[in-house]
Every structure is written in structure tokens, then in C-alpha cells.
Design a protein around this motif. Structure first.
Motif, PDB file in Angstrom:
ATOM      1  N   MET A   1       0.825  -1.196   0.000  1.00  0.00           N
ATOM      2  CA  MET A   1       0.000   0.000   0.000  1.00  0.00           C
ATOM      3  C   MET A   1       0.866   1.256   0.000  1.00  0.00           C
ATOM      4  N   MET A   2       1.898   1.238   0.850  1.00  0.00           N
ATOM      5  CA  MET A   2       2.728   2.440   0.932  1.00  0.00           C
ATOM      6  C   MET A   2       3.479   2.656  -0.376  1.00  0.00           C
ATOM      7  N   PHE A   3       3.801   1.536  -1.049  1.00  0.00           N
ATOM      8  CA  PHE A   3       4.484   1.689  -2.332  1.00  0.00           C
ATOM      9  C   PHE A   3       3.548   2.315  -3.361  1.00  0.00           C
ATOM     10  N   ALA A   4       2.269   1.946  -3.286  1.00  0.00           N
ATOM     11  CA  ALA A   4       1.303   2.515  -4.234  1.00  0.00           C
ATOM     12  C   ALA A   4       1.179   4.015  -4.027  1.00  0.00           C
ATOM     13  N   VAL A   5       1.152   4.432  -2.750  1.00  0.00           N
ATOM     14  CA  VAL A   5       1.065   5.871  -2.471  1.00  0.00           C
ATOM     15  C   VAL A   5       2.262   6.592  -3.073  1.00  0.00           C
ATOM     16  N   ALA A   6       3.465   6.034  -2.834  1.00  0.00           N
ATOM     17  CA  ALA A   6       4.673   6.678  -3.351  1.00  0.00           C
ATOM     18  C   ALA A   6       4.649   6.710  -4.879  1.00  0.00           C
ATOM     19  N   THR A   7       4.157   5.597  -5.496  1.00  0.00           N
ATOM     20  CA  THR A   7       4.099   5.559  -6.963  1.00  0.00           C
ATOM     21  C   THR A   7       3.215   6.667  -7.502  1.00  0.00           C
ATOM     22  N   VAL A   8       2.034   6.825  -6.873  1.00  0.00           N
ATOM     23  CA  VAL A   8       1.115   7.877  -7.337  1.00  0.00           C
ATOM     24  C   VAL A   8       1.766   9.246  -7.192  1.00  0.00           C
ATOM     25  N   ALA A   9       2.413   9.477  -6.040  1.00  0.00           N
ATOM     26  CA  ALA A   9       3.047  10.780  -5.815  1.00  0.00           C
ATOM     27  C   ALA A   9       4.118  11.031  -6.860  1.00  0.00           C
TER      28      ALA A   9
ATOM     29  N   SER C  16       8.507   3.290   7.749  1.00  0.00           N
ATOM     30  CA  SER C  16       8.619   3.478   6.301  1.00  0.00           C
ATOM     31  C   SER C  16       7.411   4.209   5.733  1.00  0.00           C
ATOM     32  N   TRP C  17       6.241   4.012   6.328  1.00  0.00           N
ATOM     33  CA  TRP C  17       5.081   4.829   5.911  1.00  0.00           C
ATOM     34  C   TRP C  17       5.412   6.306   6.068  1.00  0.00           C
ATOM     35  N   PHE C  18       5.953   6.631   7.261  1.00  0.00           N
ATOM     36  CA  PHE C  18       6.285   8.028   7.552  1.00  0.00           C
ATOM     37  C   PHE C  18       7.277   8.562   6.526  1.00  0.00           C
ATOM     38  N   LEU C  19       8.354   7.798   6.268  1.00  0.00           N
ATOM     39  CA  LEU C  19       9.369   8.269   5.333  1.00  0.00           C
ATOM     40  C   LEU C  19       8.816   8.360   3.920  1.00  0.00           C
ATOM     41  N   PHE C  20       7.969   7.380   3.530  1.00  0.00           N
ATOM     42  CA  PHE C  20       7.387   7.402   2.180  1.00  0.00           C
ATOM     43  C   PHE C  20       6.506   8.634   1.998  1.00  0.00           C
ATOM     44  N   LEU C  21       5.674   8.928   3.020  1.00  0.00           N
ATOM     45  CA  LEU C  21       4.785  10.087   2.888  1.00  0.00           C
ATOM     46  C   LEU C  21       5.599  11.366   2.807  1.00  0.00           C
ATOM     47  N   LEU C  22       6.611  11.473   3.686  1.00  0.00           N
ATOM     48  CA  LEU C  22       7.451  12.673   3.691  1.00  0.00           C
ATOM     49  C   LEU C  22       8.187  12.806   2.359  1.00  0.00           C
ATOM     50  N   GLY C  23       8.746  11.687   1.875  1.00  0.00           N
ATOM     51  CA  GLY C  23       9.499  11.731   0.628  1.00  0.00           C
ATOM     52  C   GLY C  23       8.599  12.043  -0.550  1.00  0.00           C
TER      53      GLY C  23
END
Lengths: 99, 160, 118
Positions: A1-9, C16-23
Motif C-alpha cells: 500500500m505504501m508503495f502505491a502511495v509513493a508511486t502515485v506521488a 517506512s510509511w512516515f518516510l514514504f509520505l514525507l518523501g
């Protein structure tokens, strides 16, 4: 899920960089946008690798980072030769972005 | 001679990390061959000096990097605020700062550190000074950047 | 003192959620900067955010999720490569534009120097 968020961003950021690359107005804005686009592509390849559960994609990401850096330098090199032959180059280049 | 050894060790480590094979004799032999070939080329081209193998920067540079990361974090917040502001309050500024590091690696490190800190970009590196472009008045902190240059000068142990 | 009650996998995921959101936020903000800032030299600073905070934070977040140490080593390699080459590329673009005769806007009024009389 977190990878999907980063991909969209990263996709959003890539389209913004593309806007700058299309709008310009000068050559160097486009090179800057292209370089930034390449950085985001490296991140995208890495994150996509994790998203699909194949972190081996990182090899491609490393290669893309190398190519991106070399390409930016090579493009600047190429246009520095072109500019060196252009006459009266200071004003016309700045005109595109006068406020 | 010491530099060649450092170069070979670095190349071996990079090759092993990127390939990830430790038990295939054929691949290890290819790796050894490519490391030997690269080293031979570097020696033959006479490019092994403090620029290509900057061992003189270690270990002083490690503490500097740790400090630099904090500086980058702080500057990132300042620039991000401008990028998000409805009415960005920009006041771009060109100014020069002294370039204290003695070696070319030190000068390059300082110039790159300025660029790496968002809000300031190195535009021209001259022998004695660096031309910097800053995004706002707040980021154009000449004293802070001069102090950064002196940190680099202190971090480089050997001068060439 | 025992720390067994802490679910380390959860801590790692949250971090990693935190770092991913920040990044991700930093990457998007940097791209916004590239689009919004008024002249070429200020756009360089927008790219600076993407290259430092954005890229490194996302790579750090991926490091926390690395399934084995080979992946970790490759991520460290990418992080080091970004740190070494992105300022060089930015400086190369800025220096090339400067050499060709680009002049930045200066001051809060965002005027090109020498344009006052025009």
C-alpha cells in the motif's frame, strides 16, 4: 500500500516536471526538467520493483541513474558547442522568460 | 601505492555488492578480471591522485556529512514553504562567498554542499571564491555558508 | 529490561510509511517548485528539493522494506549516487546557463538587472 502511495506521488511529480519541460521557455529549463524527470524515474523504477515484489528492478534503477547523469552532462556539452557558434546570444535567450 | 590498494578494494566491494554472487567461480573470475583491467587502465592513464581516490578526505568528511544532512533538512523546510505558499515571497540574490578549501576535492565538496542545500546553488566556482544564487534573503546567509566552507577546509586532512 | 512486547515489523512499517509520505510530499513539492517559480535560477531550487529530500527519503523508506542485504546494499549505492551526482548535474545546468549569458532575477521585485530603464 505504501508503495502505491509513493508511486502515485511520483507520477504526479513526473507530470509536473513534464509540464515544465513542455512550457520551457528556455533550453535550460527543459534540461532541468528532464534531469528532474530522470531522478523521479529512478525512484519510480525502484518503488515499482517493491510494489510488484521484485526488488531486482533496482539494478535497472542504478543503470538509469548512471544514464540520466551522463545524458544531462552530454546534452549540456552538445548545446554548449551550438551556443558557442551562435552570435549575439545573451538577449534573445532571456527574452523568452521576461516577466 | 596506497591509493591503488584503496581503489582495488573499493572496486572489489562494488562488484561483489552489485552482482551478489559469492560462490560461482566463473563469475568471481570475471569480476577479478574486470577489477584488474580497470585498475590497469587507471594506472596507465595516471589518474590515480587525490582527485580520483580522495582518501585524504577520510575520516574527517564523515562528521561533516552528518552535519550537512541536518543543514539540508533545515533548508528543505524553508524552500518547501516557498514552493507551497500561495504568494511566494522570493527575493533571489547573487553573491560570492570565499572558497577556503585548499585541494580541488575540497573545493568540489564545498561547491556541491552549497548546491545540495536547497535554496542555494553554486553557479560559478573560481579559484578564491564561489558565486552563489540564493532563493530568498533568509537563505542567502553568507556567514553560514562561509562557516560551511571552513568546516570542509578543516575536514580535509592532507593538502595537495 | 525486555523489549519483546514491541512488534518490530509494525514499527518498521510505520517508520517506512512516515518516510514514504514525507518523501512523496517532498518530490511533489519540488516538482511544484519547478513549475511555479518565476525564473530559471529559482527553478533550480525546486529541483533541489526533489533531488535531496525527496529522493533520499524515498530510498531510505525502501531500505527499511528491503527483504535481504543485497537489496539494501543496492539502495545504499543509489542513495550515495544521488548524493554525489545530483548537485553536479544541477551545477552543470546552472553553470552552462550562466556561461551562455542568462542573468537571474534579483531582489524582492523580481526584476532582471539592467531592465529598469526599458
Amino acid at each position: 500500500m505504501m508503495f502505491a502511495v509513493a508511486t502515485v506521488a511520483i507520477f504526479i511529480a513526473m507530470s509536473l516536471a513534464l509540464v515544465r519541460a513542455f512550457v520551457g521557455p528556455s533550453l535550460y529549463d527543459r534540461v532541468l526538467a528532464g534531469n528532474s524527470f530522470g531522478t523521479k524515474t529512478v525512484l519510480l523504477i525502484g518503488v515499482m520493483g517493491f510494489l510488484t515484489g521484485r526488488p531486482d528492478f533496482l539494478d535497472i534503477a542504478i543503470l538509469y541513474a548512471l544514464i540520466n547523469f551522463a545524458a544531462t552532462i552530454a546534452i549540456l556539452r552538445f548545446f554548449s558547442y551550438r551556443e558557442a557558434t551562435a552570435k549575439d546570444r545573451a538577449r534573445p535567450l532571456n527574452e523568452g522568460e521576461a516577466p | 601505492m596506497g591509493r591503488i590498494l584503496i581503489l582495488v578494494l573499493n572496486l572489489v566491494v562494488i562488484w561483489l555488492l552489485l552482482s551478489g554472487y559469492f560462490d560461482k567461480p566463473l563469475l568471481l573470475a570475471f569480476g577479478a578480471a574486470s577489477v584488474a583491467f580497470t585498475t590497469w587502465l587507471a594506472v596507465r592513464a595516471r589518474i590515480i591522485d587525490n582527485d580520483s581516490v580522495p582518501s585524504g578526505l577520510f575520516p574527517g568528511i564523515l562528521g561533516y556529512w552528518a552535519w550537512l544532512i541536518f543543514e539540508i533538512g533545515k533548508a528543505n523546510i524553508l524552500v518547501a514553504r516557498q514552493a507551497l505558499a500561495v504568494e511566494p515571497k522570493l527575493s533571489p540574490k547573487l553573491f560570492t562567498v570565499p572558497n577556503p578549501p585548499r585541494s580541488s576535492v575540497g573545493k568540489a565538496t564545498f561547491g556541491n554542499s552549497i548546491t545540495l542545500t536547497p535554496g542555494t546553488v553554486t553557479i560559478d566556482v573560481r579559484e578564491e571564491e564561489i558565486l552563489v544564487h540564493a532563493l530568498t534573503e533568509e537563505l542567502a546567509d553568507v556567514e553560514a555558508i562561509t562557516a560551511m566552507g571552513e568546516r570542509v577546509a578543516r575536514a580535509e586532512r592532507r593538502q595537495t | 529490561m525486555s523489549l519483546d512486547f514491541i512488534d518490530w515489523a509494525l514499527v518498521r512499517d510505520l517508520l517506512s510509511w512516515f518516510l514514504f509520505l514525507l518523501g512523496s510530499a517532498a518530490v511533489v513539492i519540488g516538482a511544484l517548485g519547478i513549475v511555479r517559480f518565476p525564473d530559471f535560477f529559482s527553478r533550480l531550487h525546486g529541483a533541489g528539493i526533489t533531488d535531496t529530500a525527496g529522493a533520499e527519503l524515498i530510498v531510505f523508506a525502501m531500505m527499511l522494506q528491503a527483504p535481504n542485504w543485497i537489496v539494501l546494499a543496492k539502495l545504499i549505492f543509489i542513495a550515495a549516487f544521488f548524493g554525489l551526482t545530483s548537485p553536479v548535474a544541477t551545477h552543470a545546468i546552472a553553470h552552462a546557463a550562466w556561461m551562455v549569458g542568462f542573468k537571474p532575477m534579483q531582489g524582492a521585485a523580481l526584476r532582471y538587472k539592467g531592465d529598469e530603464g526599458e
